[in-house]
Write an enzyme that holds these catalytic residues in place. Structure first.
Site, PDB file in Angstrom:
ATOM      1  N   ASP A 141       0.839  -1.199   0.000  1.00 11.94           N
ATOM      2  CA  ASP A 141       0.000   0.000   0.000  1.00 11.94           C
ATOM      3  C   ASP A 141       0.879   1.255   0.000  1.00 11.94           C
ATOM      4  OD1 ASP A 141      -3.235   0.443   1.030  1.00 11.94           O
ATOM      5  OD2 ASP A 141      -1.865   2.163   1.085  1.00 11.94           O
TER       6      ASP A 141
ATOM      7  N   HIS B 231     -10.392  -5.322  -2.990  1.00  9.63           N
ATOM      8  CA  HIS B 231      -9.038  -5.568  -2.477  1.00  9.63           C
ATOM      9  C   HIS B 231      -9.094  -5.971  -1.019  1.00  9.63           C
ATOM     10  CE1 HIS B 231     -10.015  -1.272  -2.240  1.00  9.63           C
ATOM     11  NE2 HIS B 231      -9.325  -1.238  -1.106  1.00  9.63           N
TER      12      HIS B 231
ATOM     13  N   HIS C  75      -6.972  -5.873   2.373  1.00  7.49           N
ATOM     14  CA  HIS C  75      -5.813  -5.306   3.068  1.00  7.49           C
ATOM     15  C   HIS C  75      -5.246  -6.407   3.971  1.00  7.49           C
ATOM     16  CE1 HIS C  75      -6.909  -0.926   2.421  1.00  7.49           C
ATOM     17  NE2 HIS C  75      -8.094  -1.481   2.236  1.00  7.49           N
TER      18      HIS C  75
HETATM   19  P1  5GP Z   1      -9.748   1.364   0.499  1.00  4.66           P
HETATM   20  O1  5GP Z   1      -9.845   2.633   1.280  1.00  4.66           O
HETATM   21  O2  5GP Z   1     -10.450   1.479  -0.825  1.00  4.66           O
HETATM   22  O3  5GP Z   1     -10.152   0.149   1.274  1.00  4.66           O
HETATM   23  O4  5GP Z   1      -8.218   1.148   0.230  1.00  4.66           O
HETATM   24  C1  5GP Z   1      -7.545   1.655  -0.888  1.00  4.66           C
HETATM   25  C2  5GP Z   1      -6.074   1.572  -0.550  1.00  4.66           C
HETATM   26  O5  5GP Z   1      -5.340   1.723  -1.736  1.00  4.66           O
HETATM   27  C3  5GP Z   1      -5.610   2.669   0.415  1.00  4.66           C
HETATM   28  O6  5GP Z   1      -5.023   2.059   1.557  1.00  4.66           O
HETATM   29  C4  5GP Z   1      -4.602   3.469  -0.415  1.00  4.66           C
HETATM   30  O7  5GP Z   1      -3.512   3.905   0.357  1.00  4.66           O
HETATM   31  C5  5GP Z   1      -4.196   2.485  -1.475  1.00  4.66           C
HETATM   32  N1  5GP Z   1      -3.837   3.069  -2.752  1.00  4.66           N
HETATM   33  C6  5GP Z   1      -4.560   3.982  -3.453  1.00  4.66           C
HETATM   34  N2  5GP Z   1      -3.947   4.277  -4.613  1.00  4.66           N
HETATM   35  C7  5GP Z   1      -2.816   3.514  -4.639  1.00  4.66           C
HETATM   36  C8  5GP Z   1      -1.765   3.374  -5.599  1.00  4.66           C
HETATM   37  O8  5GP Z   1      -1.738   3.998  -6.656  1.00  4.66           O
HETATM   38  N3  5GP Z   1      -0.759   2.498  -5.295  1.00  4.66           N
HETATM   39  C9  5GP Z   1      -0.750   1.799  -4.115  1.00  4.66           C
HETATM   40  N4  5GP Z   1       0.287   0.972  -3.913  1.00  4.66           N
HETATM   41  N5  5GP Z   1      -1.735   1.901  -3.195  1.00  4.66           N
HETATM   42  C10 5GP Z   1      -2.748   2.749  -3.461  1.00  4.66           C
END
Ligand code: 5GP
Ligand code: ZN
Length: 113
Positions: free
Chosen positions: A30, A99, A101
């Site tokens: 992340d 996704h 985590h």
């Molecule tokens: P969500 O909030 O949708 O559950 O998690 C999305 C995750 O994707 C977040 O923890 C954010 O930091 C990560 N993220 C968003 N854009 C990118 C990216 O371009 N590259 C990486 N490696 N992580 C990303």
């Protein structure tokens, strides 16, 4: 999905720090880690969220569940870890590509925020 950032990462169009990859899934660190180890596991197939999982995706989702322990072991998470899936607005999902985590290498508190 041509405008999906995680589809682009899985296709190698946007660089990522890869933790594991095979023909079905892609795992990468992340950008904004919430623990010393914070990896995202995605299906290469675009599925927007847990609300969008279809019956035909069950095998793929089962495959992902079975791979968690291998990816965790590869990351050195022998003392345990947490798996989180955010969905929708209240779940604070920010990227609309399913996704998992995988968080570890610190004692994680409960309940989550
Ligand atoms: P969500 O909030 O949708 O559950 O998690 C999305 C995750 O994707 C977040 O923890 C954010 O930091 C990560 N993220 C968003 N854009 C990118 C990216 O371009 N590259 C990486 N490696 N992580 C990303
Ligand atoms: Zn996608």
């Amino acid at each position: 999905m041509s405008d999906c950032i995680f589809c682009k990462i899985a296709a190698g169009e946007i660089p990522a720090d890869v933790a594991y990859e095979d023909e079905k899934i892609f795992c990468f660190h992340d950008l904004d880690p919430q623990a010393p180890v914070h990896v995202l596991m995605i299906p290469k197939k675009h599925i927007a969220s847990t609300d969008d999982i279809r019956e035909e995706d069950q095998e793929l989702l089962g495959y992902m569940m079975g791979k968690i322990k291998d990816v965790a072991a590869g990351l050195g998470l022998e003392n345990g870890y947490r798996v989180v899936i955010n969905c929708g607005e209240d779940g604070m999902q920010t990227v609309k590509h399913l996704h998992l985590h995988i968080l570890g290498k610190r004692k994680l508190t409960w309940p989550p925020g």
